[in-house]
Design a protein around this motif. Structure first.
Motif, PDB file in Angstrom:
ATOM      1  N   PHE A  79       0.977  -1.325  -0.129  1.00 18.22           N
ATOM      2  CA  PHE A  79      -0.050   0.066   0.206  1.00 18.22           C
ATOM      3  C   PHE A  79       0.885   1.249  -0.063  1.00 18.22           C
ATOM      4  CE2 PHE A  79      -3.283  -2.971   0.589  1.00 18.22           C
ATOM      5  CZ  PHE A  79      -4.505  -2.568   0.757  1.00 18.22           C
ATOM      6  N   ALA A  80       0.522   2.558  -0.302  1.00 15.45           N
ATOM      7  CA  ALA A  80       0.887   3.620  -0.536  1.00 15.45           C
ATOM      8  C   ALA A  80       0.358   4.604   0.107  1.00 15.45           C
ATOM      9  CB  ALA A  80       1.560   4.022  -1.780  1.00 15.45           C
ATOM     10  N   VAL A  81       0.887   5.815   0.567  1.00 10.02           N
ATOM     11  CA  VAL A  81       0.203   7.089   1.003  1.00 10.02           C
ATOM     12  C   VAL A  81       0.095   7.835  -0.423  1.00 10.02           C
ATOM     13  CG1 VAL A  81       0.308   9.298   2.263  1.00 10.02           C
ATOM     14  CG2 VAL A  81       1.346   7.132   3.045  1.00 10.02           C
ATOM     15  N   VAL A  82      -1.254   8.229  -0.509  1.00 13.48           N
ATOM     16  CA  VAL A  82      -1.799   8.924  -1.917  1.00 13.48           C
ATOM     17  C   VAL A  82      -2.361  10.445  -1.397  1.00 13.48           C
ATOM     18  CG1 VAL A  82      -3.047   8.800  -3.737  1.00 13.48           C
ATOM     19  CG2 VAL A  82      -1.808   6.971  -3.060  1.00 13.48           C
ATOM     20  N   ALA A  83      -1.901  11.231  -2.440  1.00 10.02           N
ATOM     21  CA  ALA A  83      -2.257  12.625  -2.294  1.00 10.02           C
ATOM     22  C   ALA A  83      -2.751  13.051  -3.783  1.00 10.02           C
ATOM     23  CB  ALA A  83      -1.292  13.503  -1.640  1.00 10.02           C
ATOM     24  N   SER A  84      -3.268  14.282  -3.777  1.00 13.60           N
ATOM     25  CA  SER A  84      -3.498  14.914  -5.021  1.00 13.60           C
ATOM     26  C   SER A  84      -2.261  15.323  -5.702  1.00 13.60           C
ATOM     27  CB  SER A  84      -4.398  16.313  -4.980  1.00 13.60           C
ATOM     28  OG  SER A  84      -4.586  16.832  -6.049  1.00 13.60           O
ATOM     29  N   GLN A  85      -2.253  15.359  -7.037  1.00 17.86           N
ATOM     30  CA  GLN A  85      -1.177  15.930  -7.829  1.00 17.86           C
ATOM     31  C   GLN A  85      -0.760  17.407  -7.441  1.00 17.86           C
ATOM     32  OE1 GLN A  85      -1.427  16.683 -12.013  1.00 17.86           O
ATOM     33  NE2 GLN A  85       0.462  15.768 -12.574  1.00 17.86           N
ATOM     34  N   SER A  86      -1.900  17.997  -6.856  1.00 14.59           N
ATOM     35  CA  SER A  86      -1.693  19.625  -6.767  1.00 14.59           C
ATOM     36  C   SER A  86      -0.708  19.898  -5.616  1.00 14.59           C
ATOM     37  CB  SER A  86      -2.919  20.098  -6.430  1.00 14.59           C
ATOM     38  OG  SER A  86      -3.535  19.677  -5.281  1.00 14.59           O
ATOM     39  N   ARG A  87      -0.643  18.544  -4.751  1.00 15.71           N
ATOM     40  CA  ARG A  87       0.603  18.801  -3.575  1.00 15.71           C
ATOM     41  C   ARG A  87       1.952  18.702  -3.825  1.00 15.71           C
ATOM     42  NH1 ARG A  87       0.279  17.414   2.360  1.00 15.71           N
ATOM     43  NH2 ARG A  87      -1.819  17.093   1.780  1.00 15.71           N
ATOM     44  N   THR A  88       2.599  19.578  -3.242  1.00 17.96           N
ATOM     45  CA  THR A  88       3.933  19.691  -3.439  1.00 17.96           C
ATOM     46  C   THR A  88       4.736  18.519  -2.768  1.00 17.96           C
ATOM     47  OG1 THR A  88       3.886  22.075  -3.915  1.00 17.96           O
ATOM     48  CG2 THR A  88       6.293  21.271  -3.373  1.00 17.96           C
TER      49      THR A  88
ATOM     50  N   LEU B 272      -5.562  12.917   2.535  1.00 17.16           N
ATOM     51  CA  LEU B 272      -4.541  12.103   2.129  1.00 17.16           C
ATOM     52  C   LEU B 272      -5.254  10.495   2.494  1.00 17.16           C
ATOM     53  CD1 LEU B 272      -1.127  13.248   3.751  1.00 17.16           C
ATOM     54  CD2 LEU B 272      -1.845  13.481   1.665  1.00 17.16           C
ATOM     55  N   THR B 273      -4.953   9.722   1.658  1.00 11.59           N
ATOM     56  CA  THR B 273      -5.145   8.316   1.981  1.00 11.59           C
ATOM     57  C   THR B 273      -4.277   7.276   1.836  1.00 11.59           C
ATOM     58  OG1 THR B 273      -7.025   6.652   1.324  1.00 11.59           O
ATOM     59  CG2 THR B 273      -6.072   7.595  -0.601  1.00 11.59           C
ATOM     60  N   VAL B 274      -4.481   6.096   2.320  1.00 13.74           N
ATOM     61  CA  VAL B 274      -3.543   4.785   2.186  1.00 13.74           C
ATOM     62  C   VAL B 274      -4.454   3.743   1.233  1.00 13.74           C
ATOM     63  CG1 VAL B 274      -2.265   3.151   2.980  1.00 13.74           C
ATOM     64  CG2 VAL B 274      -2.430   5.396   4.157  1.00 13.74           C
ATOM     65  N   ILE B 275      -3.919   3.393   0.247  1.00 11.85           N
ATOM     66  CA  ILE B 275      -4.401   2.566  -0.796  1.00 11.85           C
ATOM     67  C   ILE B 275      -3.715   1.676  -1.588  1.00 11.85           C
ATOM     68  CG2 ILE B 275      -6.822   3.916  -1.074  1.00 11.85           C
ATOM     69  CD1 ILE B 275      -5.153   4.702  -4.020  1.00 11.85           C
TER      70      ILE B 275
ATOM     71  N   ILE C 154      -0.721  11.562  -6.677  1.00  6.19           N
ATOM     72  CA  ILE C 154       0.573  10.872  -6.600  1.00  6.19           C
ATOM     73  C   ILE C 154       0.901  10.204  -5.344  1.00  6.19           C
ATOM     74  CG2 ILE C 154       1.448  13.222  -7.703  1.00  6.19           C
ATOM     75  CD1 ILE C 154       2.069  14.253  -4.984  1.00  6.19           C
ATOM     76  N   THR C 155       1.884   9.379  -5.363  1.00  5.89           N
ATOM     77  CA  THR C 155       2.323   8.789  -4.285  1.00  5.89           C
ATOM     78  C   THR C 155       3.386   9.381  -3.276  1.00  5.89           C
ATOM     79  OG1 THR C 155       1.866   6.641  -5.369  1.00  5.89           O
ATOM     80  CG2 THR C 155       3.391   6.643  -3.451  1.00  5.89           C
TER      81      THR C 155
ATOM     82  N   ASN D 273     -12.384  11.314  -4.472  1.00  8.59           N
ATOM     83  CA  ASN D 273     -12.914  12.973  -4.371  1.00  8.59           C
ATOM     84  C   ASN D 273     -12.542  13.652  -3.412  1.00  8.59           C
ATOM     85  OD1 ASN D 273     -14.461  14.957  -5.189  1.00  8.59           O
ATOM     86  ND2 ASN D 273     -16.390  14.399  -4.175  1.00  8.59           N
ATOM     87  N   LEU D 274     -12.427  13.317  -2.135  1.00 10.67           N
ATOM     88  CA  LEU D 274     -11.612  13.967  -1.221  1.00 10.67           C
ATOM     89  C   LEU D 274     -10.319  14.084  -1.290  1.00 10.67           C
ATOM     90  CD1 LEU D 274     -13.576  12.528   2.133  1.00 10.67           C
ATOM     91  CD2 LEU D 274     -13.900  14.607   1.045  1.00 10.67           C
ATOM     92  N   VAL D 275      -9.586  13.080  -1.761  1.00 11.59           N
ATOM     93  CA  VAL D 275      -8.273  13.382  -1.899  1.00 11.59           C
ATOM     94  C   VAL D 275      -7.877  14.489  -3.060  1.00 11.59           C
ATOM     95  CG1 VAL D 275      -6.048  12.159  -2.825  1.00 11.59           C
ATOM     96  CG2 VAL D 275      -7.352  10.920  -1.048  1.00 11.59           C
ATOM     97  N   LEU D 276      -8.633  14.424  -3.935  1.00 10.19           N
ATOM     98  CA  LEU D 276      -8.543  15.167  -5.239  1.00 10.19           C
ATOM     99  C   LEU D 276      -8.957  16.591  -4.939  1.00 10.19           C
ATOM    100  CD1 LEU D 276      -7.686  15.128  -8.316  1.00 10.19           C
ATOM    101  CD2 LEU D 276      -9.896  14.672  -8.989  1.00 10.19           C
ATOM    102  N   ASN D 277     -10.125  16.602  -4.551  1.00 11.50           N
ATOM    103  CA  ASN D 277     -10.520  18.107  -4.346  1.00 11.50           C
ATOM    104  C   ASN D 277     -10.782  18.725  -2.851  1.00 11.50           C
ATOM    105  OD1 ASN D 277     -11.544  18.117  -7.041  1.00 11.50           O
ATOM    106  ND2 ASN D 277     -13.105  16.586  -6.646  1.00 11.50           N
TER     107      ASN D 277
END
Length: 312
Positions: free
Chosen positions: A173-182, A243-246, A260-261, A235-239
């Protein structure tokens, strides 16, 4: 052998419908019978056992303790009868078979389509019911036979003595965020303790282990939103910058490049997936074929992931 007068299977079906409908009148409408006919069947069952099974009132019916015992047994009997019919029908290529199973989102994003394509080639007329959720949601239906099997993640504390467990594969699994995050290099879970998180809603399996890991790095449950919808997670990650773990295979849903991971220095638990079904019911041929296909296609996916990892 003693001659025991057994109740008719169809009478047990009527008895169950009376309980489901809440009254003899409602059951009669559902079954296409007259109310006197349903009343006689219930009376015949009570006479057969010599005990009252339900209390009749103007507002409906209420099971007695004996009725509760009969309901439990009768549901098992009729379910096994249906499984027998399905199994016998499966021996004829022209007959319709049915199968129902549950699975987590990862299966839907990976090998489910290939598995189902092959299955329908073997059983072209099969009636298939599929349900997507975490394994904890499926356990009651597995135990009483409403589901033929389910796929999900295991944890050491799960009580599965009454279930068959067929190991399938492991997944990272990985920690995932929106691409907009630096993203500026490797981070730690501790440094993410003030972030908002969204995770699947379950009290067992992989995500229970993960929650323990997050809490050990001071990530509070106050900062974790839980949901049973993978769409809501994305949706919550993107907008909303959650963060999530999937699973790593779900970090680019349908080819999307919007996620992004985040590389973290802390080790996340590895998920162990298995196919699970009740020991109290014989698994149908159609369900057994699906389990074998799941083993086959999950093994192919694991080989593909390993080769990809070795190439980078």
């Amino acid at each position: 052998m003693d001659n025991v007068l057994l109740p008719k299977t169809q009478h047990l079906v009527v008895f169950q419908e009376v309980i489901r409908s809440g009254s003899i009148g409602s059951a009669a409408k559902q079954l296409g019978l007259t109310q006197p006919a349903v009343s006689k069947i219930i009376n015949d069952i009570e006479s057969n056992f010599g005990i009252e099974l339900m209390i009749r009132k103007n507002t409906g019916v209420t099971l007695t303790s004996a009725g509760q015992v009969l309901l439990s047994y009768s549901e098992s009997i009729t379910r096994e009868m249906k499984n027998m019919v399905s199994e016998m029908n499966s021996l004829s290529c022209s007959s319709v078979v049915d199968v129902s199973f549950g699975y987590p989102s990862l299966i839907g994003f990976t090998f489910l389509s290939s598995m189902m394509k092959t299955f329908k080639e073997v059983f072209p007329k099969a009636q298939v019911s599929m349900y997507e959720a975490q394994l904890s949601s499926f356990l009651p239906a597995l135990r009483d036979g409403r589901l033929d099997f389910a796929i999900g993640t295991l944890s050491e504390d799960m009580q599965l003595q009454d279930l068959h467990v067929e190991s399938l594969f492991e997944s990272e699994f990985a920690v995932v965020a929106s691409q907009s995050r630096t993203c500026t290099g490797t981070t730690s879970l501790e440094s993410l303790k003030n972030e908002q998180w969204v995770l699947p809603d379950t009290n067992m399996g992989y995500y229970k282990e993960l929650l323990t890991t997050l809490q050990s790095h001071h990530i509070s449950t106050d900062n974790i939103v839980k949901t049973d919808s993978v769409v809501t997670i994305y949706n919550l990650v993107l907008n909303a910058n959650f963060l999530t773990v999937i699973p790593c295979d779900m970090t680019a849903p349908f080819g999307s490049n919007q996620f992004i991971t985040l590389p973290v220095e802390d080790e996340l638990p590895v998920a162990r997936y298995a196919a699970i079904w009740s020991k109290n019911y014989r698994i149908k041929k159609s369900a057994s074929v699906l389990v074998e296909l799941a083993k086959q296609y999950s093994a192919q996916d694991c080989t593909r992931r390993r080769r990809f990892a070795e190439s980078i």
